[in-house]
Structures are given as C-alpha cells and as structure tokens.
Design a protein around this motif. Structure first.
Motif, PDB file in Angstrom:
ATOM      1  N   ILE A  87       0.839  -1.201   0.000  1.00  0.00           N
ATOM      2  CA  ILE A  87       0.000   0.000   0.000  1.00  0.00           C
ATOM      3  C   ILE A  87       0.877   1.255   0.000  1.00  0.00           C
ATOM      4  CG2 ILE A  87      -1.617   1.325   1.431  1.00  0.00           C
ATOM      5  CD1 ILE A  87      -2.968  -1.398   2.018  1.00  0.00           C
ATOM      6  N   ARG A  88       1.985   1.222   0.754  1.00  0.00           N
ATOM      7  CA  ARG A  88       2.918   2.362   0.728  1.00  0.00           C
ATOM      8  C   ARG A  88       3.471   2.545  -0.687  1.00  0.00           C
ATOM      9  NH1 ARG A  88       4.460   6.358   4.689  1.00  0.00           N
ATOM     10  NH2 ARG A  88       6.573   6.207   3.886  1.00  0.00           N
ATOM     11  N   ALA A  90       2.073   1.775  -3.480  1.00  0.00           N
ATOM     12  CA  ALA A  90       1.010   2.308  -4.337  1.00  0.00           C
ATOM     13  C   ALA A  90       0.702   3.777  -4.029  1.00  0.00           C
ATOM     14  CB  ALA A  90      -0.256   1.467  -4.174  1.00  0.00           C
ATOM     15  N   ASN A  91       0.698   4.148  -2.752  1.00  0.00           N
ATOM     16  CA  ASN A  91       0.267   5.492  -2.350  1.00  0.00           C
ATOM     17  C   ASN A  91       1.400   6.499  -2.226  1.00  0.00           C
ATOM     18  OD1 ASN A  91      -2.259   4.367  -2.171  1.00  0.00           O
ATOM     19  ND2 ASN A  91      -2.354   4.373   0.051  1.00  0.00           N
ATOM     20  N   CYS A  92       2.638   6.001  -2.057  1.00  0.00           N
ATOM     21  CA  CYS A  92       3.742   6.898  -1.706  1.00  0.00           C
ATOM     22  C   CYS A  92       4.857   6.914  -2.740  1.00  0.00           C
ATOM     23  CB  CYS A  92       4.345   6.496  -0.366  1.00  0.00           C
ATOM     24  SG  CYS A  92       3.122   6.210   0.928  1.00  0.00           S
ATOM     25  N   SER A 104       3.803   9.921   6.688  1.00  0.00           N
ATOM     26  CA  SER A 104       2.544   9.482   6.065  1.00  0.00           C
ATOM     27  C   SER A 104       1.940  10.592   5.206  1.00  0.00           C
ATOM     28  CB  SER A 104       1.555   8.988   7.112  1.00  0.00           C
ATOM     29  OG  SER A 104       1.196  10.027   7.982  1.00  0.00           O
ATOM     30  N   CYS A 107       2.273  10.810   1.323  1.00  0.00           N
ATOM     31  CA  CYS A 107       1.531   9.860   0.492  1.00  0.00           C
ATOM     32  C   CYS A 107       0.128  10.361   0.199  1.00  0.00           C
ATOM     33  CB  CYS A 107       1.426   8.525   1.227  1.00  0.00           C
ATOM     34  SG  CYS A 107       3.006   7.935   1.880  1.00  0.00           S
ATOM     35  N   ARG A 108      -0.443   9.860  -0.917  1.00  0.00           N
ATOM     36  CA  ARG A 108      -1.826  10.175  -1.285  1.00  0.00           C
ATOM     37  C   ARG A 108      -2.608   8.899  -1.508  1.00  0.00           C
ATOM     38  NH1 ARG A 108      -0.795  13.856   0.806  1.00  0.00           N
ATOM     39  NH2 ARG A 108      -0.451  16.001   0.175  1.00  0.00           N
ATOM     40  N   PRO A 109      -3.568   8.560  -0.634  1.00  0.00           N
ATOM     41  CA  PRO A 109      -3.848   9.252   0.623  1.00  0.00           C
ATOM     42  C   PRO A 109      -2.741   8.992   1.653  1.00  0.00           C
ATOM     43  CG  PRO A 109      -5.162   7.260   0.490  1.00  0.00           C
ATOM     44  CD  PRO A 109      -4.429   7.392  -0.828  1.00  0.00           C
ATOM     45  N   THR A 111      -0.517   7.491   4.338  1.00  0.00           N
ATOM     46  CA  THR A 111      -0.374   6.061   4.605  1.00  0.00           C
ATOM     47  C   THR A 111       0.776   5.855   5.588  1.00  0.00           C
ATOM     48  OG1 THR A 111      -1.079   5.650   2.324  1.00  0.00           O
ATOM     49  CG2 THR A 111      -0.061   3.800   3.490  1.00  0.00           C
ATOM     50  N   ASP A 126     -10.764   0.467   8.077  1.00  0.00           N
ATOM     51  CA  ASP A 126     -11.258   1.378   7.049  1.00  0.00           C
ATOM     52  C   ASP A 126     -12.665   0.897   6.727  1.00  0.00           C
ATOM     53  OD1 ASP A 126      -8.813   2.689   7.031  1.00  0.00           O
ATOM     54  OD2 ASP A 126      -8.073   1.639   5.263  1.00  0.00           O
ATOM     55  N   GLU A 159      -9.696  11.468   7.291  1.00  0.00           N
ATOM     56  CA  GLU A 159     -10.033  10.192   6.650  1.00  0.00           C
ATOM     57  C   GLU A 159     -11.339   9.692   7.254  1.00  0.00           C
ATOM     58  OE1 GLU A 159      -6.879   7.301   6.611  1.00  0.00           O
ATOM     59  OE2 GLU A 159      -5.432   8.719   5.791  1.00  0.00           O
TER      60      GLU A 159
END
Length: 168
Positions: A87-88, A90-92, A104, A107-109, A111, A126, A159
């Motif tokens: 996930i990092r 993918a987001n960062c 964190s 990152c978007r969003p 993370t 979540d 969030e």
C-alpha cells in the motif's frame, strides 16, 4: 544452456530482493503481535472484517447497531506487513525513502510507514459501505462520528473511513 539460465537469474534476483527486504525489516520498529490474534468478524452483508481478537466483540456490536440504524457496513481491518508495504508502494512511491521513511503525509492518501500502522496490529478499520469506503458527509460517516466512540473507536481526522483504538 539458456533455458536453465532464466529461472536461475530470476531466483537470484528474487533472493537479492528478499535479502534487501530482510535488512530493511530489521530497521522497522515494533512489529507487535496482534492483541488476541487476528479474528474474523462477520459483516451484515456477508463479508468479514479481520480485526484483533481484543476488539472483535465491540466491532461486531458496532456493525450490528449501524445496520439496525440503516447503514450496512463492512471494512478492511488487519493488514499484514507485506500488505502495508504494498500500500505504501502504491500510495507513496517505489523508492526505499517513499516506502520506509517518508512521513505518512507524503503519500496520497496519507499512509503509515510499515511497522507503524494500527492496521498491522488489527486495531484500525477502514469502514466501507457498498463498494467503497465511507465518505465524509454521508449518512454512514455521520453515524460513525456520532457513535464510534461508544465502541472504543476514534476517527483519524481527514479520513472519514479510518477508525482505530487511538484515532491514528
């Protein structure tokens, strides 16, 4: 010849990646055991959310009470460290800095860094309604804002979907 070279090369490459990962893992603080073990909580619409056993009962009650109020929710809870890294990525971004060191907010969003996410301890969820996470201003979001603390879960500001035992 060449036929044996390709798999061996891939195996060496994979081993090298694993070695790098193992070195990095040593620097990640505090991978803590999941309190009470990873536990499946049934969602009203048939799915499951995985959480720490220590909060399973309160999450079960929250989901049932939200459903009774007209908000059929489920969610994403426990996340293993490999999933947090994915996930990092993918987001960062894909650099070691982006994955392991950036705050964190980079990152978007936003993370959490691997080893620091409440999801890795099964203590964050979540929340979802239908096919997506709950959105700010929605009925489910408003219900959660009004009621989640009654179940020991607190929202992470910014969030609408993310609740944990600490609000982080």
């Amino acid at each position: 010849g060449l036929d044996e070279e390709a798999p061996a090369g891939r195996a060496r490459q994979h081993a090298a990646e694993l070695a790098v990962q193992a070195e990095i893992n040593k620097t990640i603080p505090g991978l803590k055991p999941v309190p009470g073990g990873v536990t499946d909580v049934a969602c009203p619409d048939g799915g499951v959310v995985q959480v720490a056993g220590d909060i399973a009962h309160q999450v079960e009650r929250l989901l049932a009470d939200a459903d009774a109020a007209g908000f059929t929710m489920c969610g994403y809870g426990y996340r293993d460290p490999a999933d947090q890294i994915a996930i990092r990525r993918a987001n960062c971004g894909t650099s070691n800095y982006a994955i392991y060191q950036a705050p964190s907010s980079y990152c978007r969003p936003p993370t959490a860094r691997p080893g620091t996410s409440m999801h890795e301890q099964g203590l964050a969820i979540d929340f979802t309604v239908g096919s997506g996470t709950i959105r700010s201003g929605s009925g489910a979001s408003n219900w959660m804002r009004a009621n989640a603390a009654n179940y020991g879960l607190y929202n992470l500001p910014g969030e609408a979907w993310h609740y944990s035992v600490t609000g982080e």
